[in-house]
Design a protein around this motif. Structure first.
Motif, PDB file in Angstrom:
ATOM      1  N   PRO A  94       0.829  -1.210   0.000  1.00 14.55           N
ATOM      2  CA  PRO A  94       0.000   0.000   0.000  1.00 14.55           C
ATOM      3  C   PRO A  94       0.862   1.258   0.000  1.00 14.55           C
ATOM      4  O   PRO A  94       2.059   1.222   0.320  1.00 14.55           O
ATOM      5  N   ASP A  95       0.259   2.366  -0.359  1.00 20.28           N
ATOM      6  CA  ASP A  95       0.926   3.669  -0.309  1.00 20.28           C
ATOM      7  C   ASP A  95       1.461   3.884   1.109  1.00 20.28           C
ATOM      8  O   ASP A  95       0.701   3.814   2.080  1.00 20.28           O
ATOM      9  N   PRO A  96       2.759   4.131   1.292  1.00 18.00           N
ATOM     10  CA  PRO A  96       3.310   4.303   2.641  1.00 18.00           C
ATOM     11  C   PRO A  96       2.718   5.487   3.381  1.00 18.00           C
ATOM     12  O   PRO A  96       2.786   5.544   4.605  1.00 18.00           O
ATOM     13  N   ARG A  97       2.101   6.409   2.657  1.00 18.82           N
ATOM     14  CA  ARG A  97       1.464   7.544   3.322  1.00 18.82           C
ATOM     15  C   ARG A  97       0.094   7.183   3.888  1.00 18.82           C
ATOM     16  O   ARG A  97      -0.422   7.870   4.762  1.00 18.82           O
ATOM     17  N   GLY A  98      -0.494   6.093   3.379  1.00 20.49           N
ATOM     18  CA  GLY A  98      -1.843   5.707   3.749  1.00 20.49           C
ATOM     19  C   GLY A  98      -2.774   5.844   2.562  1.00 20.49           C
ATOM     20  O   GLY A  98      -2.444   6.482   1.549  1.00 20.49           O
ATOM     21  N   ASP A  99      -3.955   5.251   2.660  1.00 16.39           N
ATOM     22  CA  ASP A  99      -4.939   5.293   1.586  1.00 16.39           C
ATOM     23  C   ASP A  99      -5.296   6.745   1.239  1.00 16.39           C
ATOM     24  O   ASP A  99      -5.630   7.548   2.116  1.00 16.39           O
ATOM     25  N   ALA A 100      -5.225   7.081  -0.027  1.00 18.80           N
ATOM     26  CA  ALA A 100      -5.426   8.470  -0.452  1.00 18.80           C
ATOM     27  C   ALA A 100      -6.831   8.975  -0.126  1.00 18.80           C
ATOM     28  O   ALA A 100      -7.009  10.115   0.317  1.00 18.80           O
ATOM     29  N   ASP A 101      -7.838   8.138  -0.354  1.00 21.07           N
ATOM     30  CA  ASP A 101      -9.214   8.563  -0.071  1.00 21.07           C
ATOM     31  C   ASP A 101      -9.415   8.812   1.424  1.00 21.07           C
ATOM     32  O   ASP A 101     -10.101   9.757   1.825  1.00 21.07           O
ATOM     33  N   LEU A 102      -8.829   7.955   2.252  1.00 16.33           N
ATOM     34  CA  LEU A 102      -8.971   8.131   3.697  1.00 16.33           C
ATOM     35  C   LEU A 102      -8.227   9.377   4.164  1.00 16.33           C
ATOM     36  O   LEU A 102      -8.725  10.124   5.015  1.00 16.33           O
ATOM     37  N   ARG A 103      -7.053   9.627   3.603  1.00 13.91           N
ATOM     38  CA  ARG A 103      -6.314  10.839   3.991  1.00 13.91           C
ATOM     39  C   ARG A 103      -7.106  12.088   3.639  1.00 13.91           C
ATOM     40  O   ARG A 103      -7.148  13.056   4.408  1.00 13.91           O
ATOM     41  N   ALA A 104      -7.771  12.065   2.486  1.00 14.95           N
ATOM     42  CA  ALA A 104      -8.583  13.222   2.095  1.00 14.95           C
ATOM     43  C   ALA A 104      -9.779  13.388   3.037  1.00 14.95           C
ATOM     44  O   ALA A 104     -10.125  14.509   3.428  1.00 14.95           O
ATOM     45  N   ALA A 105     -10.406  12.274   3.425  1.00 14.16           N
ATOM     46  CA  ALA A 105     -11.553  12.346   4.333  1.00 14.16           C
ATOM     47  C   ALA A 105     -11.134  12.849   5.710  1.00 14.16           C
ATOM     48  O   ALA A 105     -11.839  13.643   6.345  1.00 14.16           O
ATOM     49  N   LEU A 106      -9.971  12.406   6.179  1.00 17.64           N
ATOM     50  CA  LEU A 106      -9.487  12.875   7.483  1.00 17.64           C
ATOM     51  C   LEU A 106      -9.100  14.348   7.429  1.00 17.64           C
ATOM     52  O   LEU A 106      -9.315  15.095   8.387  1.00 17.64           O
ATOM     53  N   ALA A 107      -8.521  14.770   6.295  1.00 18.63           N
ATOM     54  CA  ALA A 107      -8.170  16.182   6.152  1.00 18.63           C
ATOM     55  C   ALA A 107      -9.427  17.052   6.238  1.00 18.63           C
ATOM     56  O   ALA A 107      -9.429  18.102   6.895  1.00 18.63           O
ATOM     57  N   GLU A 108     -10.503  16.605   5.591  1.00 20.72           N
ATOM     58  CA  GLU A 108     -11.763  17.362   5.666  1.00 20.72           C
ATOM     59  C   GLU A 108     -12.251  17.438   7.100  1.00 20.72           C
ATOM     60  O   GLU A 108     -12.718  18.487   7.569  1.00 20.72           O
ATOM     61  N   ARG A 109     -12.136  16.332   7.822  1.00 21.82           N
ATOM     62  CA  ARG A 109     -12.586  16.311   9.219  1.00 21.82           C
ATOM     63  C   ARG A 109     -11.718  17.216  10.093  1.00 21.82           C
ATOM     64  O   ARG A 109     -12.226  17.918  10.976  1.00 21.82           O
ATOM     65  N   LEU A 110     -10.415  17.218   9.861  1.00 20.08           N
ATOM     66  CA  LEU A 110      -9.508  18.075  10.634  1.00 20.08           C
ATOM     67  C   LEU A 110      -9.766  19.553  10.342  1.00 20.08           C
ATOM     68  O   LEU A 110      -9.663  20.395  11.237  1.00 20.08           O
ATOM     69  N   ALA A 119      -5.787  23.947   8.295  1.00 22.14           N
ATOM     70  CA  ALA A 119      -5.854  24.186   6.851  1.00 22.14           C
ATOM     71  C   ALA A 119      -4.984  23.144   6.147  1.00 22.14           C
ATOM     72  O   ALA A 119      -3.835  23.400   5.781  1.00 22.14           O
ATOM     73  N   VAL A 120      -5.522  21.917   5.982  1.00 22.18           N
ATOM     74  CA  VAL A 120      -4.756  20.811   5.422  1.00 22.18           C
ATOM     75  C   VAL A 120      -5.523  20.138   4.293  1.00 22.18           C
ATOM     76  O   VAL A 120      -6.747  20.263   4.187  1.00 22.18           O
ATOM     77  N   THR A 121      -4.775  19.408   3.477  1.00 20.47           N
ATOM     78  CA  THR A 121      -5.355  18.537   2.458  1.00 20.47           C
ATOM     79  C   THR A 121      -4.873  17.119   2.732  1.00 20.47           C
ATOM     80  O   THR A 121      -4.066  16.890   3.639  1.00 20.47           O
TER      81      THR A 121
END
Length: 444
Positions: free
Chosen positions: A137-153, A160-162
């Motif tokens: 997997p992407d070592p940064r984490g799943d791209a869709d999940l990172r985007a969803a967490l950024a929206e929540r943060l 102010a993150v993506t």
């Protein structure tokens, strides 16, 4: 050959084989089955008891292993004849009964609404239909999940993150370990008293822990001199409880900028304020100087083992390089399950539901233990600063009632802080009442 008048209860949570073994053990122990007595065959006893033969065989095997019975080839199973020393008793002593299990009321054990099981089932069904990555997997984490967490943060913590700014972790302790892998050598400041797991992680990386008073954050660069990082819990200091005041936040950030120290913000339960609105994250004030660690252990479940890291770009690049080599990333199915829970609104609903429960329980804790509390109760635990002798007395009283209430001294190092830290998330209302009564009885 004796008959065994044993009754097995299928409604008990104890396996039938374990019930049978306990009954025979008792009869051998009190002399009703004398040494050398031949026992019924597994087939005959299974027929008499109306159980599968394997139930009896499992019980006999367990008792033979414990020395209560012995099998004689071609002859059957017998009560063991024990060779005793002259001063020994006439038969084997029964195994001591285990101590009753204590319910640990820890600061980190959340309340999880059992009504939310349907959302979990939907999430795992969605995981089952998703196509897994072709390779690692992407070592940064799943791209869709990172985007969803950024929206929540952005929505809940003011960041102010993506998705490109977020890294998935297996919780705050792993996030801290990966973060330290991206920093140069040097000691790390940690609040005292503070989160024991953070101290353990820092030491495990070979770095020195520098104790910093929990309620007096560094306000001058000299206090951070030489520290590569300083770990804090500003939204709800763990385990004492206060929120870091705005002037102290500004002074800490100014001192960190001057000293070149990275501030590590553990945002472990910021969503569970019910007296005031959640305080904005420290990272929202200076994203170039603060790394933020978050987790779903308190809002979703500790069993999911997922969290996130947001840090300055240069630090994230070094963290990515480390993870690219180690493949040290969270489980992909768990990431996809969390993505489903975020998308269908489960996480927001779970937070609101838990917040109501914590508010009600906090009010009850305040009502019963108010004179001994260190301040307003927030999150899922209450801190009671107490002299060591009184804390120990209350701790013992809680244990006698069946509850393990952690001592504040467990989280203290050079500060020598003493008291209790009463978690009220991982219990029922009735259990909380029992623990409160025991503690109050010892203190009053």
């Amino acid at each position: 050959m004796p008959t065994l008048a044993v009754t097995l209860d299928r409604d008990l949570g104890t396996p039938l084989g374990a019930q049978l073994a306990a009954a025979v053990r008792e009869r051998v122990g009190d002399g009703r089955l004398a040494p050398g007595t031949r026992l019924p065959s597994s087939r005959a006893l299974a027929r008499d008891l109306g159980v599968a033969r394997s139930v009896v065989e499992q019980a006999w095997a367990q008792l033979v292993a414990e020395g209560w019975l012995e099998g004689r080839h071609g002859a059957g199973t017998f009560v063991a004849i024990v060779r005793l020393s002259p001063d020994a008793g006439a038969r084997p002593a029964p195994a001591p009964a285990p101590d009753p299990a204590l319910l640990r009321l820890s600061a980190g054990h959340p309340w999880v609404d059992p009504a939310h099981h349907a959302a979990w089932r939907r999430a795992w069904r969605e995981v089952g239909t998703a196509a897994p990555p072709a390779g690692y997997p992407d070592p940064r984490g799943d791209a869709d999940l990172r985007a969803a967490l950024a929206e929540r943060l952005r929505r809940t913590r003011g960041l102010a993150v993506t998705g490109d700014d977020v890294r998935l972790t297996s919780g705050t302790t792993e996030g801290l370990r990966h973060l330290l892998a991206g920093l140069p050598p040097g000691p790390v400041g940690v609040e005292d008293p503070g989160y024991r797991a953070a101290v353990a992680v820092v030491r495990a990386t070979g770095r020195t822990v520098v104790d910093v008073p929990a309620l007096r954050p560094p306000a001058r660069a000299e206090e951070l001199a030489g520290l590569v990082a300083h770990y804090v819990t500003p939204a709800h200091q763990h385990p004492l409880g206060p929120v870091m005041p705005a002037p102290a936040r500004a002074a800490l950030l100014a001192a960190a900028r001057e000293a070149g120290t990275l501030v590590v913000e553990d945002d472990y339960d910021s969503e569970f304020r019910y007296d005031v609105a959640p305080v904005p994250a420290l990272a929202s004030l200076d994203p170039g100087r603060v790394a933020l660690l978050g987790t779903v252990s308190k809002s979703v479940s500790p069993a999911l083992r997922l969290g996130w890291l947001v840090a300055p770009t240069a630090v994230l690049e070094r963290v990515d390089a480390y993870r690219e080599v180690t493949h040290d990333t969270p489980s992909w199915p768990a990431q996809r399950a969390l993505l489903s829970l975020l998308r269908d609104g489960y996480v927001d609903h779970a937070v609101r539901s838990a917040r109501r429960v914590y508010a009600r329980r906090a009010a009850r804790v305040t009502q019963v233990l108010g004179p001994w509390l260190g301040g307003p109760v927030a999150g899922m635990y209450a801190s009671l600063p107490l002299p060591a002798a009184r804390a120990e007395a209350a701790h013992r009283a809680a244990r006698a009632a069946g509850y393990d209430v952690p001592l504040l001294s467990d989280a203290a190092r050079s500060s020598g802080a003493t008291g209790l830290v009463l978690g009220f998330g991982g219990c029922t209302d009735a259990q909380l009442e029992e623990a409160l009564a025991a503690i109050r009885g010892a203190l009053a």
